[in-house]
Design a protein around this motif. Sequence first.
Motif, PDB file in Angstrom:
ATOM      1  N   ASN A 124       0.493  -1.198   0.300  1.00 13.88           N
ATOM      2  CA  ASN A 124      -0.077  -0.082  -0.161  1.00 13.88           C
ATOM      3  C   ASN A 124       0.421   1.578  -0.373  1.00 13.88           C
ATOM      4  N   TYR A 127       2.191   1.944  -3.769  1.00 15.72           N
ATOM      5  CA  TYR A 127       0.974   2.285  -4.307  1.00 15.72           C
ATOM      6  C   TYR A 127       0.581   3.703  -4.051  1.00 15.72           C
ATOM      7  N   THR A 143      -5.854   2.843  -1.823  1.00 13.39           N
ATOM      8  CA  THR A 143      -6.956   1.729  -1.333  1.00 13.39           C
ATOM      9  C   THR A 143      -7.993   1.039  -0.046  1.00 13.39           C
ATOM     10  N   SER A 166     -10.217  -2.925  -6.024  1.00 12.47           N
ATOM     11  CA  SER A 166      -9.656  -1.658  -5.955  1.00 12.47           C
ATOM     12  C   SER A 166     -10.435  -0.153  -6.444  1.00 12.47           C
ATOM     13  N   THR A 169      -9.563   3.301  -5.267  1.00 11.01           N
ATOM     14  CA  THR A 169      -8.115   3.290  -6.460  1.00 11.01           C
ATOM     15  C   THR A 169      -8.407   4.026  -7.690  1.00 11.01           C
ATOM     16  N   PHE A 208      -3.913  -4.263  -8.328  1.00  9.36           N
ATOM     17  CA  PHE A 208      -3.727  -2.685  -7.943  1.00  9.36           C
ATOM     18  C   PHE A 208      -2.836  -1.685  -9.162  1.00  9.36           C
TER      19      PHE A 208
END
Length: 283
Positions: A124, A127, A143, A166, A169, A208
Amino acid sequence: MISIIMPAKNEAEGLRGLLPKLRARFPDAEVIVVDDGSTDDTASVCAEAGVVCLSSPYSMGNGAAIKRGTRAATGDILVFMDADGQHDPALIPQLLARLDQGYDMVVGARGSDGQASLHRGLANGLYNRLASWMTGHKVADLTSGFRAVRADKFREFLHLLPNGFSYPTTSTMAFFRSAYPVAYEPIPVYQRVGTTSHIRPFRDGIRFLLIIFKIATLYSPLKLFVPASFGFFGLGLGYYLWTFSTVGRFTNMSALLFSAAVIIFLIGLVSEQITNLTYRRDG
């Protein structure tokens, strides 16, 4: 009025404790549980609590459940939260208070202690950094499924949301792209109730990342295509200098690399124009 939407797949145990808390704290709110093909008592638990339950004959995915719940909701404000007991209804007023400050989306941001595991926390974090670079804004928790949004703004992007995991996202990056203010509110996350998480770290981790890059091409394509173009141009230039110094000529490989750099750059320009048309607002 607010609508509280919860996707649920075999979350009867968590809903037994969560729904009474929601009803007690928000008696006037519209509570919608989207039963994503559950095989347990999710539907009957919802009926006992007197909340709306939208049942699917088979599982269509977390994002599909969010879309179904959003279409059915009648509130001006939508609150999304998990049905497994990780999110405390007492925190919802904090999200709503931030909306009143002029934001269109408020995301409950988890700290490092709120991650399910070490590798999930590291993933995470990656991301978040990628999304921050692509959007040009600080993304504290890309997320998180605990968020409050203005319904009319969120519905603009329903067609972009994936049916699987997701949706956070996609919606977060779409809000940034459309210049809708997004805020992050630090929240604690509790141990989930019932079965283990439906997220598979490796498989969904790759998903993701793919979603991030897919949304990036819709959000800011040049941030992907320009570095790639310069990379090929640099390779072509380096290879040309090497071949010129060793054999004294310009090779076909150098020409191919330079051509690839130009083509990738032009594709990026076209993608940028398509993106501008996609997010165009004509009243």
